[in-house]
Design a protein around this motif. Structure first.
Motif, short mmCIF file in Angstrom:
data_model
loop_
_atom_site.label_atom_id
_atom_site.label_comp_id
_atom_site.label_asym_id
_atom_site.label_seq_id
_atom_site.Cartn_x
_atom_site.Cartn_y
_atom_site.Cartn_z
N THR A 189 0.87 -1.11 -0.05
CA THR A 189 0.25 0.10 -0.02
C THR A 189 0.91 1.36 -0.16
OG1 THR A 189 -1.70 -1.20 1.10
CG2 THR A 189 -1.88 1.30 1.19
N VAL A 236 0.92 4.04 -2.90
CA VAL A 236 0.56 5.56 -2.54
C VAL A 236 1.90 6.20 -3.25
CG1 VAL A 236 0.45 7.09 -1.02
CG2 VAL A 236 -1.05 5.05 -0.75
N SER A 287 1.34 8.73 -6.68
CA SER A 287 1.51 10.20 -6.28
C SER A 287 2.58 10.67 -7.25
CB SER A 287 1.96 10.59 -4.77
OG SER A 287 0.88 10.22 -4.12
N GLY A 316 3.79 11.58 -1.99
CA GLY A 316 3.28 10.33 -1.64
C GLY A 316 4.21 9.86 -0.50
N ALA A 330 2.11 8.36 2.59
CA ALA A 330 2.16 6.75 3.16
C ALA A 330 2.92 6.82 4.52
CB ALA A 330 3.35 6.42 2.11
N CYS A 332 0.28 4.56 6.32
CA CYS A 332 1.05 3.23 6.50
C CYS A 332 1.65 3.05 7.79
CB CYS A 332 1.87 2.59 5.43
SG CYS A 332 0.74 2.50 3.80
#
Length: 97
Positions: free
Chosen positions: A16, A20, A24, A50, A54, A58
């Motif tokens: 993930t 991301v 981005s 990004g 992230a 995350c």
């Protein structure tokens, strides 16, 4: 079963974060696509943004996973200590050791 699901969440979290960052970066390049060499700046700016998102998204999931691992370790340590105390009470181990 919970341990397997936590491991799957850890692996999905990595993908993930990478997704991301890549999305981005491509969005930043698309924003500057018609301006020649500015597309490279779009990639860089998009990647930085990004990375920020992230880390927010995350990073929270990663911290929760780390807390789960620590709590699991504490629970197993308490269980081990309970077994050792029971053995000591039953006289199977010498408390002076």
């Amino acid at each position: 079963m919970n341990r397997i699901l936590a491991t799957i969440l850890d692996v999905a979290n990595v993908f993930t974060a990478a997704g991301v960052i890549l999305i981005s970066a491509f969005a930043g390049a698309k924003l500057y696509a018609g301006q020649g060499e500015m597309a490279l700046i779009g990639y860089v700016v998009g990647s930085v943004i990004g990375c920020f998102f992230a880390a927010l998204i995350c990073g929270v999931i990663s911290m929760l996973s780390l807390i789960e691992k620590h709590l699991s370790f504490i629970a197993s340590s308490v269980e081990y200590q309970n077994v050792m105390t029971k053995m000591q009470i039953d006289g199977r181990i010498d408390p002076r050791m």
